[in-house]
Write a protein that holds these residues in place. Structure first.
Motif, PDB file in Angstrom:
ATOM      1  N   LYS A 132     -37.533 -25.783  75.420  1.00 41.09           N
ATOM      2  CA  LYS A 132     -38.393 -24.592  75.459  1.00 41.09           C
ATOM      3  C   LYS A 132     -38.086 -23.746  76.690  1.00 41.09           C
ATOM      4  O   LYS A 132     -37.989 -22.525  76.623  1.00 41.09           O
ATOM      5  CB  LYS A 132     -39.873 -24.999  75.470  1.00 41.09           C
ATOM      6  CG  LYS A 132     -40.410 -25.366  74.116  1.00 41.09           C
ATOM      7  CD  LYS A 132     -41.881 -25.692  74.182  1.00 41.09           C
ATOM      8  CE  LYS A 132     -42.385 -26.136  72.814  1.00 41.09           C
ATOM      9  NZ  LYS A 132     -43.789 -26.578  72.887  1.00 41.09           N
ATOM     10  N   GLN A 133     -37.937 -24.435  77.833  1.00 44.36           N
ATOM     11  CA  GLN A 133     -37.634 -23.730  79.087  1.00 44.36           C
ATOM     12  C   GLN A 133     -36.298 -22.990  78.970  1.00 44.36           C
ATOM     13  O   GLN A 133     -36.180 -21.829  79.344  1.00 44.36           O
ATOM     14  CB  GLN A 133     -37.592 -24.740  80.247  1.00 44.36           C
ATOM     15  CG  GLN A 133     -37.282 -24.151  81.596  1.00 44.36           C
ATOM     16  CD  GLN A 133     -38.397 -23.271  82.145  1.00 44.36           C
ATOM     17  OE1 GLN A 133     -39.513 -23.280  81.631  1.00 44.36           O
ATOM     18  NE2 GLN A 133     -38.077 -22.503  83.150  1.00 44.36           N
ATOM     19  N   ARG A 134     -35.290 -23.684  78.427  1.00 45.19           N
ATOM     20  CA  ARG A 134     -33.968 -23.085  78.265  1.00 45.19           C
ATOM     21  C   ARG A 134     -34.041 -21.872  77.341  1.00 45.19           C
ATOM     22  O   ARG A 134     -33.467 -20.816  77.635  1.00 45.19           O
ATOM     23  CB  ARG A 134     -32.998 -24.135  77.718  1.00 45.19           C
ATOM     24  CG  ARG A 134     -31.556 -23.661  77.710  1.00 45.19           C
ATOM     25  CD  ARG A 134     -30.621 -24.675  77.129  1.00 45.19           C
ATOM     26  NE  ARG A 134     -30.928 -24.879  75.724  1.00 45.19           N
ATOM     27  CZ  ARG A 134     -30.928 -26.074  75.108  1.00 45.19           C
ATOM     28  NH1 ARG A 134     -30.620 -27.167  75.769  1.00 45.19           N
ATOM     29  NH2 ARG A 134     -31.234 -26.176  73.835  1.00 45.19           N
TER      30      ARG A 134
ATOM     31  N   TYR B  72     -33.226 -18.070  78.277  1.00 47.55           N
ATOM     32  CA  TYR B  72     -32.202 -17.338  77.538  1.00 47.55           C
ATOM     33  C   TYR B  72     -32.773 -16.026  77.001  1.00 47.55           C
ATOM     34  O   TYR B  72     -32.117 -14.978  77.063  1.00 47.55           O
ATOM     35  CB  TYR B  72     -31.643 -18.198  76.397  1.00 47.55           C
ATOM     36  CG  TYR B  72     -30.505 -17.545  75.677  1.00 47.55           C
ATOM     37  CD1 TYR B  72     -29.266 -17.406  76.307  1.00 47.55           C
ATOM     38  CD2 TYR B  72     -30.656 -17.031  74.393  1.00 47.55           C
ATOM     39  CE1 TYR B  72     -28.205 -16.791  75.666  1.00 47.55           C
ATOM     40  CE2 TYR B  72     -29.599 -16.412  73.750  1.00 47.55           C
ATOM     41  CZ  TYR B  72     -28.382 -16.295  74.390  1.00 47.55           C
ATOM     42  OH  TYR B  72     -27.331 -15.678  73.758  1.00 47.55           O
ATOM     43  N   LYS B  73     -34.007 -16.086  76.480  1.00 47.43           N
ATOM     44  CA  LYS B  73     -34.650 -14.878  75.958  1.00 47.43           C
ATOM     45  C   LYS B  73     -34.843 -13.853  77.075  1.00 47.43           C
ATOM     46  O   LYS B  73     -34.586 -12.662  76.893  1.00 47.43           O
ATOM     47  CB  LYS B  73     -36.007 -15.240  75.344  1.00 47.43           C
ATOM     48  CG  LYS B  73     -36.612 -14.130  74.498  1.00 47.43           C
ATOM     49  CD  LYS B  73     -37.922 -14.544  73.884  1.00 47.43           C
ATOM     50  CE  LYS B  73     -37.655 -15.143  72.524  1.00 47.43           C
ATOM     51  NZ  LYS B  73     -38.908 -15.456  71.801  1.00 47.43           N
ATOM     52  N   GLU B  74     -35.279 -14.317  78.257  1.00 53.79           N
ATOM     53  CA  GLU B  74     -35.443 -13.418  79.401  1.00 53.79           C
ATOM     54  C   GLU B  74     -34.101 -12.800  79.783  1.00 53.79           C
ATOM     55  O   GLU B  74     -34.012 -11.608  80.098  1.00 53.79           O
ATOM     56  CB  GLU B  74     -36.017 -14.175  80.609  1.00 53.79           C
ATOM     57  CG  GLU B  74     -37.484 -14.496  80.483  1.00 53.79           C
ATOM     58  CD  GLU B  74     -37.997 -15.339  81.653  1.00 53.79           C
ATOM     59  OE1 GLU B  74     -37.242 -15.546  82.637  1.00 53.79           O
ATOM     60  OE2 GLU B  74     -39.148 -15.788  81.576  1.00 53.79           O
ATOM     61  N   TYR B  75     -33.063 -13.625  79.757  1.00 54.77           N
ATOM     62  CA  TYR B  75     -31.711 -13.150  80.088  1.00 54.77           C
ATOM     63  C   TYR B  75     -31.296 -12.058  79.112  1.00 54.77           C
ATOM     64  O   TYR B  75     -30.790 -11.005  79.508  1.00 54.77           O
ATOM     65  CB  TYR B  75     -30.734 -14.329  80.051  1.00 54.77           C
ATOM     66  CG  TYR B  75     -29.291 -13.946  79.977  1.00 54.77           C
ATOM     67  CD1 TYR B  75     -28.630 -13.436  81.086  1.00 54.77           C
ATOM     68  CD2 TYR B  75     -28.583 -14.086  78.786  1.00 54.77           C
ATOM     69  CE1 TYR B  75     -27.298 -13.077  81.021  1.00 54.77           C
ATOM     70  CE2 TYR B  75     -27.254 -13.733  78.709  1.00 54.77           C
ATOM     71  CZ  TYR B  75     -26.617 -13.227  79.821  1.00 54.77           C
ATOM     72  OH  TYR B  75     -25.299 -12.871  79.751  1.00 54.77           O
TER      73      TYR B  75
END
Length: 102
Positions: free
Chosen positions: A19-21, A25-28
């Motif tokens: 979930k953190q990853r 990734y979504k933020e990136y």
């Protein structure tokens, strides 16, 4: 039972990490999208600015051309006026000479 508990714990940890990853990734991806939009906006602004600059340069050149033409026309007019004055002066001198002779 202990093994199952440890396994469930490990799975929970892995799910948390996933979930953190995914979140990172979504933020990136979001930030990348914003950067691309910003770049496009900057490109557009630069293009408009350069177009305005070019227009200004063209207007300046046209003005310069017109002023040069005006100066040339003024010079020709002055020259013609000078020649006409000279011609009248010469004619007047000739007439005076003729009157003095006659």
């Amino acid at each position: 039972e202990k093994r199952r508990a440890r396994r469930r714990e490990r799975e929970d940890v892995m799910v948390g990490r996933r979930k953190q990853r995914d979140k990172l990734y979504k933020e990136y991806q979001e930030s990348k999208k914003h950067i691309m939009v910003d770049r496009a906006v900057i490109r557009e602004m630069r293009k408009k600015f350069e177009a305005r600059l070019e227009q200004k340069k063209q207007a300046k050149m046209v003005g310069k051309k017109h002023r040069a033409a005006d100066r040339a026309r003024e010079g020709r007019t002055e020259s013609r006026a000078f020649e006409a004055r000279e011609e009248r002066r010469i004619q007047a001198a000739k007439q005076r000479e003729q009157r003095q002779e006659g």
